[in-house]
Design a protein around this motif. Structure first.
Motif, PDB file in Angstrom:
ATOM      1  N   THR A 100      22.096  18.311 -26.937  1.00 40.28           N
ATOM      2  CA  THR A 100      21.145  17.973 -25.870  1.00 40.28           C
ATOM      3  C   THR A 100      19.702  18.297 -26.265  1.00 40.28           C
ATOM      4  O   THR A 100      18.799  18.209 -25.440  1.00 40.28           O
ATOM      5  CB  THR A 100      21.500  18.722 -24.562  1.00 40.28           C
ATOM      6  N   ALA A 101      19.494  18.665 -27.548  1.00 39.22           N
ATOM      7  CA  ALA A 101      18.158  19.108 -27.974  1.00 39.22           C
ATOM      8  C   ALA A 101      17.085  18.044 -27.756  1.00 39.22           C
ATOM      9  O   ALA A 101      15.918  18.369 -27.493  1.00 39.22           O
ATOM     10  CB  ALA A 101      18.195  19.530 -29.439  1.00 39.22           C
ATOM     11  N   ALA A 102      17.464  16.765 -27.847  1.00 42.19           N
ATOM     12  CA  ALA A 102      16.457  15.702 -27.697  1.00 42.19           C
ATOM     13  C   ALA A 102      16.141  15.391 -26.229  1.00 42.19           C
ATOM     14  O   ALA A 102      15.220  14.628 -25.943  1.00 42.19           O
ATOM     15  CB  ALA A 102      16.937  14.443 -28.412  1.00 42.19           C
ATOM     16  N   MET A 103      16.896  15.960 -25.327  1.00 41.19           N
ATOM     17  CA  MET A 103      16.576  15.814 -23.895  1.00 41.19           C
ATOM     18  C   MET A 103      15.587  16.927 -23.578  1.00 41.19           C
ATOM     19  O   MET A 103      15.942  17.949 -23.004  1.00 41.19           O
ATOM     20  CB  MET A 103      17.846  15.930 -23.056  1.00 41.19           C
ATOM     21  N   SER A 104      14.337  16.713 -23.954  1.00 41.40           N
ATOM     22  CA  SER A 104      13.395  17.831 -24.026  1.00 41.40           C
ATOM     23  C   SER A 104      12.138  17.616 -23.192  1.00 41.40           C
ATOM     24  O   SER A 104      11.075  18.122 -23.503  1.00 41.40           O
ATOM     25  CB  SER A 104      13.016  18.065 -25.488  1.00 41.40           C
ATOM     26  N   ARG A 105      12.263  16.875 -22.094  1.00 40.82           N
ATOM     27  CA  ARG A 105      11.089  16.659 -21.246  1.00 40.82           C
ATOM     28  C   ARG A 105      11.048  17.622 -20.073  1.00 40.82           C
ATOM     29  O   ARG A 105      12.066  17.866 -19.416  1.00 40.82           O
ATOM     30  CB  ARG A 105      11.084  15.219 -20.709  1.00 40.82           C
ATOM     31  N   ILE A 106       9.863  18.144 -19.790  1.00 41.89           N
ATOM     32  CA  ILE A 106       9.649  18.868 -18.538  1.00 41.89           C
ATOM     33  C   ILE A 106       9.369  17.798 -17.485  1.00 41.89           C
ATOM     34  O   ILE A 106       8.428  17.015 -17.623  1.00 41.89           O
ATOM     35  CB  ILE A 106       8.473  19.850 -18.670  1.00 41.89           C
ATOM     36  N   LEU A 107      10.198  17.730 -16.461  1.00 38.93           N
ATOM     37  CA  LEU A 107      10.117  16.617 -15.511  1.00 38.93           C
ATOM     38  C   LEU A 107       9.062  16.860 -14.440  1.00 38.93           C
ATOM     39  O   LEU A 107       8.443  15.927 -13.950  1.00 38.93           O
ATOM     40  CB  LEU A 107      11.489  16.386 -14.876  1.00 38.93           C
ATOM     41  N   SER A 108       8.878  18.117 -14.044  1.00 37.79           N
ATOM     42  CA  SER A 108       7.827  18.432 -13.072  1.00 37.79           C
ATOM     43  C   SER A 108       7.566  19.927 -13.060  1.00 37.79           C
ATOM     44  O   SER A 108       8.451  20.725 -13.365  1.00 37.79           O
ATOM     45  CB  SER A 108       8.233  17.969 -11.663  1.00 37.79           C
ATOM     46  N   VAL A 109       6.333  20.269 -12.737  1.00 40.44           N
ATOM     47  CA  VAL A 109       5.978  21.664 -12.458  1.00 40.44           C
ATOM     48  C   VAL A 109       5.319  21.630 -11.092  1.00 40.44           C
ATOM     49  O   VAL A 109       4.332  20.912 -10.898  1.00 40.44           O
ATOM     50  CB  VAL A 109       4.990  22.231 -13.505  1.00 40.44           C
ATOM     51  N   SER A 110       5.899  22.323 -10.121  1.00 35.52           N
ATOM     52  CA  SER A 110       5.366  22.278  -8.765  1.00 35.52           C
ATOM     53  C   SER A 110       4.814  23.636  -8.368  1.00 35.52           C
ATOM     54  O   SER A 110       5.575  24.571  -8.090  1.00 35.52           O
ATOM     55  CB  SER A 110       6.469  21.858  -7.791  1.00 35.52           C
ATOM     56  N   PRO A 111       3.471  23.769  -8.348  1.00 39.21           N
ATOM     57  CA  PRO A 111       2.904  25.047  -7.910  1.00 39.21           C
ATOM     58  C   PRO A 111       3.212  25.329  -6.435  1.00 39.21           C
ATOM     59  O   PRO A 111       3.376  26.487  -6.053  1.00 39.21           O
ATOM     60  CB  PRO A 111       1.402  24.882  -8.119  1.00 39.21           C
ATOM     61  N   ALA A 112       3.350  24.281  -5.608  1.00 39.30           N
ATOM     62  CA  ALA A 112       3.615  24.500  -4.175  1.00 39.30           C
ATOM     63  C   ALA A 112       4.950  25.200  -3.986  1.00 39.30           C
ATOM     64  O   ALA A 112       5.056  26.170  -3.238  1.00 39.30           O
ATOM     65  CB  ALA A 112       3.595  23.170  -3.427  1.00 39.30           C
TER      66      ALA A 112
END
Lengths: 488, 488
Positions: A100-112
């Motif tokens: 799964t190493a290539a599944m390497s995206r951060i999909l969201s960062v939610s400060p709220a």
């Protein structure tokens, strides 16, 4: 034709062709030189060549792989970044290795909501880097944090130096997407503190790829501390340092980090990187306190007082970031430093109740003499997570046998004082035998029932984590024989 | 002879006689007047008379009861103190009700390991009372803490006002003894942060008596805070108060308690017990900060600043213990106070992500108007755990129907914004239907597989917590029809 080759040509060829069709030939590796890097994880004594390696791009690839393995009855082992220390990601010879190493995206960062959603191949440290723009970070920090992936962290329920204050992975993950062996996608957990129904979220943590495949992780982020200050305390005995660890927590302070090193670890490290440790100390503690400046100041006072009354021979407060970094660099270099003193070394990972650390360190010393093997200790003292490092020379005839026996003795002593055989490295293949000592047949039976319920064909990471009842009985009989042999 | 009576005389008589033999006739209640107090828990709309009540004295009695039920295929429901709010302890008509209330001994309090070991019938507050001598306490504190038992707390994964900072029950329990339906005793967990194998400890929490019977609980104790200070903030809108809740946590402060009350709750309470609340406020927050005095001072400053910039119309710091107590007495009396304004009331328990509280409170207001039913809100705002209290008159023809529909709408709205249908009250019978909305068939399927694995005959607390797939599909179809009806 060998057994393997004939099987590969028949049944094996079927699944590989089907995977090529479903996922694309370029994502399926079978050539020996392509597969070679995936034959083991970071415990390379256990190696095996899988039938094929699937480099998944997304959840659809994972679902397709699971469905095909399920339909054809082919074992499926999942691998993240391959940094595991208990051989949990060692491939199965007649199985598929899903990477799964290539599944390497951060999909969201939610400060709220103070959360981040990431694919499983995102590296642990990348989460904190992405969150830093919002003044946030992800707390669990295994030593391998620049290289290990969040999916693997969940599968192994990884720890780190910050876990005393902020918990291990299970305490910092809010939700998962998990693919079952028959290709169903489960959405587990959510932003809230607790969920109705059975706790599948906790069940997935530390399940070492035996119950499902993680395709997405939602982590809790916490505010970066305004300030971090670091203390170092020297002690003239390991026992006194151990007792100080308990006394600090007992005083109501939960340090951000509370690490211990013994004399052997100190001298190896000091020689290697001149961290500024006292060569005449029997043990040192390195203590991080973090939070708002007033809070840190209050805790500093309290901890200094406790260290004083616990018999510390010297207590130093890092005067600046440079000194802080140097102390920590020593701690983090301890493993390679110890490695220089010995042709080979082997690191164990047991956990004991905090107030038993002193007893266990003394027992390790006695075992070390019995087997004539040096053991250095550098570990997460605050949560009782020991990392005894056994030094040996693999080319000496019986050295490896003695190492194995010594490791088993230490882990089983941890169990005897109310501890466990792992703090953060997992069971995998490495500690398969010790599961028989830590758990009764009734308890192993429950584990097997859960495995059977969620993976009825037993295809997910076979022969790892939970031994069969027959294996348990066999190992217990073997150990009894050894103990009798020792006494006789 | 009714069905029940004929069964009771036949199959039923067998188990009762066997229980009398095994446990002693004086511990087995069957007379109507003896059984009556056990026919429901604290959600008395669901009542049923069990075949017999077993008053267990110890683990041996529990094992004997489980073995007999298992051998004879008789359902077994476990009851602690009977304070549950979701009918989880409602007996099964053709089953045995096992009561653990008399297993009420604290087995040990260990200041060294900061733990206490207790039988399941020990009351929540008794743990803190026993620990106080060592300057320690047990953090989770449900409103019912003087009456609810620790075994029930585990079974329901109970919460309380302190859970924002210190976690719910699962975060504060280290080990359990759990008896399986076939009478095996499992020792689960230990003093350490994590355990190898599948997480049976977490699995037992919130399992509502459906997987096993708890016979011993080891809890984590924490040091009593040196100081607690209390703030009260008034707001002119519910939205502003909700946003302030997020802003406080976002600023890096985790208050020991962070509670909200809306105008209806404020006026009911103020009239009832003169707590000193502002009758012109649309919402108030009550905030406890605890720790070392310097730490509390630092947090106080930060929270006051956040409240100011979040539009609080007034912020008060309790000047002494007396004022603190008075504010908290109001909060704790809110339920009976609201009860005085209405012939009947019904309290819901949903949880939503903290930053969605404002949206959900506005939605509740709209639902309240649609069904012409008043709703007061008093709840654990810090962890998003809502307790909307629906006021109604049960003697009005369709009132109960409207209450049910309103409750379903609120809970399902919580799910829609990423929340859950329960924060601390459990599912039991009450929220059985909403499980079908929160979870997909694949997820319900996993729950059912786990139940089947650990209780293959389905004898432990049947027809609670996890609905069948058929039930889920039926309920989803029903709700679709209702929604279409509303829109058409």
């Amino acid at each position: 034709m060998s057994d393997r080759e004939s099987w590969q040509a028949g049944h094996g060829a079927g699944i590989v062709a089907a995977l090529r069709d479903a996922i694309g030939a370029d994502r399926i590796l079978t050539a020996r030189e392509q597969v070679a890097p995936f034959e083991c994880d970071a415990l390379p004594v256990y190696c095996e060549r899988p039938l094929a390696v699937v480099l998944a791009r997304d959840e659809e690839d994972v679902v397709a792989t699971a469905r095909l393995c399920h339909a054809k009855g082919v074992p499926l082992v999942t691998r993240g970044a391959g940094t595991g220390l208990s051989a949990g990601a060692r491939p199965y010879g007649r199985g598929i290795l899903l990477v799964t190493a290539a599944m390497s995206r951060i999909l969201s960062v939610s400060p709220a909501s103070m959360t981040a959603r990431a694919q499983p191949g995102v590296l642990n440290e990348q989460l904190s880097t992405a969150a830093a723009a919002h003044g946030l970070y992800y707390a669990p920090d295994p030593s391998s944090q620049i290289a290990c992936s969040i999916g693997g962290n969940v599968a192994e329920n990884a720890g780190g130096v910050h876990c005393l204050k902020y918990g291990v992975t299970v305490h910092n993950v809010l939700a998962l997407r998990l693919v079952t062996i028959d290709g169903e996608v489960l959405e587990i957990g959510g932003d809230c503190l607790a969920q109705p129904g059975y706790d599948l979220l906790a069940l997935a943590h530390g399940s070492e790829g035996c119950l499902g495949i993680i395709t997405e992780v939602t982590v809790k982020l916490i505010p970066l501390p305004e300030q971090t200050r670091t203390l170092m305390a020297d002690f003239s005995s390991v026992r006194a340092a151990s007792d100080a660890v308990s006394a600090i927590v007992r005083a109501g302070v939960i340090p951000a980090a509370l690490e211990m090193m013994d004399a052997l670890a100190i001298s190896a490290t000091e020689e290697f990187c001149h961290a500024g440790y006292a060569l005449d100390a029997a043990a040192i503690l390195i203590i991080d306190l973090d939070g708002a400046p007033e809070e840190v100041a209050a805790e500093l006072g309290l901890v200094q007082e406790v260290l004083g009354s616990s018999g510390a021979t010297r207590v130093q407060l890092a005067r600046d970031g440079e000194q802080r970094q140097r102390w920590w660099k020593g701690r983090k270099s301890a493993f390679p430093a110890i490695g220089r003193l010995s042709p080979d070394y082997y690191c164990i990972d047991g956990t004991v109740p905090r107030h038993r650390i002193g007893d266990v360190l003394e027992a390790i010393q006695a075992f070390s003499q019995r087997y004539d093997l040096r053991v250095a200790n550098v570990f997460h003292a605050g949560d009782g997570n020991l990392h005894p490092i056994i030094m040996f020379n693999g080319r000496e005839g019986d050295a490896l046998d003695r190492v194995e026996q010594l490791a088993a003795d230490i882990l089983e002593y941890c169990i005897a004082v109310g501890g466990t055989i792992t703090g953060e490295h997992g069971v995998g293949i490495e500690k398969f035998n010790q599961m028989a000592v830590q758990f009764s047949d009734a308890e192993i039976g429950q584990f097997l029932a859960i495995k059977q319920a969620l993976d009825p064909k037993g295809l997910l990471n076979p022969d790892k984590l939970i031994p069969s009842l027959a294996h348990c009985q066999e190992y217990r009989a073997l150990r009894e024989g050894q103990v009798e042999g020792t006494n006789g």
